[in-house]
Motif scaffolding. Structure first.
Motif, PDB file in Angstrom:
ATOM      1  N   TYR A  32     161.977  22.527  71.043  1.00  0.00           N
ATOM      2  CA  TYR A  32     162.984  23.385  70.428  1.00  0.00           C
ATOM      3  C   TYR A  32     164.399  23.047  70.906  1.00  0.00           C
ATOM      4  O   TYR A  32     165.354  23.128  70.132  1.00  0.00           O
ATOM      5  N   PRO A  36     164.958  22.096  66.834  1.00  0.00           N
ATOM      6  CA  PRO A  36     164.504  23.463  66.561  1.00  0.00           C
ATOM      7  C   PRO A  36     163.599  23.597  65.345  1.00  0.00           C
ATOM      8  O   PRO A  36     162.598  24.302  65.386  1.00  0.00           O
ATOM      9  N   GLU A  37     163.938  22.889  64.252  1.00  0.00           N
ATOM     10  CA  GLU A  37     163.129  23.010  63.044  1.00  0.00           C
ATOM     11  C   GLU A  37     161.716  22.479  63.266  1.00  0.00           C
ATOM     12  O   GLU A  37     160.742  23.042  62.778  1.00  0.00           O
ATOM     13  N   ILE A  40     159.591  25.003  65.234  1.00  0.00           N
ATOM     14  CA  ILE A  40     159.149  26.116  64.396  1.00  0.00           C
ATOM     15  C   ILE A  40     158.022  25.668  63.478  1.00  0.00           C
ATOM     16  O   ILE A  40     157.031  26.389  63.284  1.00  0.00           O
ATOM     17  N   ASP A  41     158.142  24.469  62.915  1.00  0.00           N
ATOM     18  CA  ASP A  41     157.071  23.940  62.064  1.00  0.00           C
ATOM     19  C   ASP A  41     155.762  23.811  62.837  1.00  0.00           C
ATOM     20  O   ASP A  41     154.695  24.169  62.338  1.00  0.00           O
ATOM     21  N   LEU A  43     154.888  25.430  65.592  1.00  0.00           N
ATOM     22  CA  LEU A  43     154.441  26.767  65.970  1.00  0.00           C
ATOM     23  C   LEU A  43     153.655  27.438  64.853  1.00  0.00           C
ATOM     24  O   LEU A  43     152.615  28.042  65.087  1.00  0.00           O
ATOM     25  N   LYS A  44     154.147  27.305  63.647  1.00  0.00           N
ATOM     26  CA  LYS A  44     153.532  28.020  62.525  1.00  0.00           C
ATOM     27  C   LYS A  44     152.417  27.236  61.839  1.00  0.00           C
ATOM     28  O   LYS A  44     151.694  27.784  61.023  1.00  0.00           O
ATOM     29  N   SER A  95     158.540  33.283  68.441  1.00  0.00           N
ATOM     30  CA  SER A  95     159.432  33.660  67.343  1.00  0.00           C
ATOM     31  C   SER A  95     160.436  34.721  67.779  1.00  0.00           C
ATOM     32  O   SER A  95     161.627  34.645  67.456  1.00  0.00           O
ATOM     33  N   ILE A  98     163.086  33.122  70.044  1.00  0.00           N
ATOM     34  CA  ILE A  98     164.004  32.242  69.320  1.00  0.00           C
ATOM     35  C   ILE A  98     165.093  33.084  68.664  1.00  0.00           C
ATOM     36  O   ILE A  98     166.271  32.752  68.711  1.00  0.00           O
ATOM     37  N   ASN A  99     164.704  34.176  68.078  1.00  0.00           N
ATOM     38  CA  ASN A  99     165.639  34.996  67.323  1.00  0.00           C
ATOM     39  C   ASN A  99     166.486  35.925  68.192  1.00  0.00           C
ATOM     40  O   ASN A  99     167.448  36.480  67.704  1.00  0.00           O
TER      41      ASN A  99
END
Length: 118
Positions: A32, A36-37, A40-41, A43-44, A95, A98-99
Protein backbone atom coordinates in the motif's frame (compact mmCIF):
# COMPACT_ATOMS: atom_id res chain seq x y z
CA UNK A 1 -6.34 -1.91 16.20
CA UNK A 2 -8.66 -4.87 15.73
CA UNK A 3 -9.19 -7.50 18.39
CA UNK A 4 -9.68 -11.09 17.31
CA UNK A 5 -10.58 -13.72 19.89
CA UNK A 6 -9.33 -17.24 19.22
CA UNK A 7 -11.24 -19.89 21.15
CA UNK A 8 -8.82 -22.74 20.65
CA UNK A 9 -6.81 -24.67 23.19
CA UNK A 10 -4.04 -25.42 20.70
CA UNK A 11 -1.24 -23.00 21.53
CA UNK A 12 0.83 -23.84 18.44
CA UNK A 13 -2.11 -23.36 16.10
CA UNK A 14 -3.05 -20.07 17.72
CA UNK A 15 0.50 -18.79 17.41
CA UNK A 16 0.59 -19.70 13.72
CA UNK A 17 -2.77 -18.03 13.08
CA UNK A 18 -1.66 -14.83 14.82
CA UNK A 19 1.64 -14.68 12.93
CA UNK A 20 0.04 -15.39 9.57
CA UNK A 21 -2.74 -12.81 9.95
CA UNK A 22 -0.30 -10.15 11.15
CA UNK A 23 2.07 -11.08 8.34
CA UNK A 24 -0.71 -10.54 5.82
CA UNK A 25 -1.49 -7.09 7.23
CA UNK A 26 2.20 -6.20 7.11
CA UNK A 27 2.51 -7.39 3.48
CA UNK A 28 -0.54 -5.45 2.35
CA UNK A 29 0.65 -2.36 4.22
CA UNK A 30 4.05 -2.61 2.52
CA UNK A 31 2.40 -2.82 -0.89
CA UNK A 32 0.00 0.00 0.00
CA UNK A 33 2.87 2.41 0.73
CA UNK A 34 4.01 2.32 -2.91
CA UNK A 35 1.00 1.00 -4.82
CA UNK A 36 -2.28 1.75 -3.00
CA UNK A 37 -4.55 0.54 -5.81
CA UNK A 38 -2.72 -2.78 -6.04
CA UNK A 39 -3.00 -3.32 -2.29
CA UNK A 40 -6.74 -2.73 -2.37
CA UNK A 41 -7.13 -5.08 -5.35
CA UNK A 42 -5.22 -7.81 -3.52
CA UNK A 43 -7.16 -7.27 -0.31
CA UNK A 44 -10.52 -7.65 -1.99
CA UNK A 45 -9.57 -10.45 -4.39
CA UNK A 46 -9.93 -13.83 -2.72
CA UNK A 47 -7.53 -15.58 -5.09
CA UNK A 48 -4.68 -13.09 -4.71
CA UNK A 49 -5.09 -13.02 -0.94
CA UNK A 50 -5.14 -16.81 -0.91
CA UNK A 51 -1.80 -16.90 -2.73
CA UNK A 52 -0.24 -14.52 -0.21
CA UNK A 53 -1.62 -16.67 2.61
CA UNK A 54 -0.09 -19.78 1.01
CA UNK A 55 3.33 -18.13 1.13
CA UNK A 56 2.82 -16.89 4.70
CA UNK A 57 1.54 -20.27 5.90
CA UNK A 58 4.55 -22.04 4.38
CA UNK A 59 6.97 -19.53 5.88
CA UNK A 60 5.44 -19.61 9.36
CA UNK A 61 5.13 -23.40 9.43
CA UNK A 62 8.79 -23.77 8.44
CA UNK A 63 9.89 -21.28 11.09
CA UNK A 64 7.69 -22.87 13.73
CA UNK A 65 8.81 -26.42 12.83
CA UNK A 66 12.41 -25.63 13.76
CA UNK A 67 11.60 -25.78 17.49
CA UNK A 68 8.15 -27.41 17.56
CA UNK A 69 6.39 -30.50 16.31
CA UNK A 70 3.78 -29.46 13.77
CA UNK A 71 2.87 -32.92 12.50
CA UNK A 72 -0.61 -32.67 14.01
CA UNK A 73 -1.39 -29.35 12.29
CA UNK A 74 -3.40 -29.85 9.12
CA UNK A 75 -2.34 -27.27 6.54
CA UNK A 76 -5.74 -27.26 4.78
CA UNK A 77 -7.61 -26.73 8.04
CA UNK A 78 -5.16 -23.98 8.97
CA UNK A 79 -5.72 -22.22 5.64
CA UNK A 80 -9.50 -22.55 5.98
CA UNK A 81 -9.27 -20.95 9.43
CA UNK A 82 -7.05 -18.17 8.11
CA UNK A 83 -9.42 -17.44 5.22
CA UNK A 84 -12.34 -17.35 7.65
CA UNK A 85 -10.58 -14.70 9.78
CA UNK A 86 -9.61 -12.85 6.61
CA UNK A 87 -13.25 -12.59 5.52
CA UNK A 88 -14.55 -11.80 9.01
CA UNK A 89 -11.95 -9.29 10.18
CA UNK A 90 -8.90 -8.55 8.04
CA UNK A 91 -10.71 -6.93 5.10
CA UNK A 92 -12.62 -4.67 7.49
CA UNK A 93 -9.52 -3.83 9.52
CA UNK A 94 -7.41 -2.83 6.53
CA UNK A 95 -10.21 -0.98 4.74
CA UNK A 96 -11.09 0.96 7.87
CA UNK A 97 -7.50 2.00 8.46
CA UNK A 98 -6.93 3.02 4.85
CA UNK A 99 -9.90 5.35 4.99
CA UNK A 100 -9.18 6.83 8.42
CA UNK A 101 -6.02 8.72 7.59
CA UNK A 102 -6.91 11.96 5.83
CA UNK A 103 -3.75 13.88 6.76
CA UNK A 104 -1.36 11.64 4.87
CA UNK A 105 0.18 10.29 8.07
CA UNK A 106 1.28 6.66 8.02
CA UNK A 107 -1.31 4.13 9.10
CA UNK A 108 -0.23 0.98 10.89
CA UNK A 109 -2.37 -2.12 10.80
CA UNK A 110 -1.86 -4.15 13.92
CA UNK A 111 -3.98 -6.91 15.32
CA UNK A 112 -4.71 -7.50 18.95
CA UNK A 113 -5.30 -11.21 19.31
CA UNK A 114 -6.91 -12.59 22.47
CA UNK A 115 -6.70 -16.32 23.02
CA UNK A 116 -9.46 -17.71 25.21
CA UNK A 117 -8.46 -21.03 26.75
CA UNK A 118 -11.36 -23.37 27.20
Amino acid sequence: MKEITLNKNDKELNELIVNILQGYCDEIYGIYEKHPETAIDILKDGFMSSVIYDVLITREMKKYAIKNNISDINRRDLKATILYWHQEHIIELVSKNINQDEKGDPVYWKLKITVVQQ
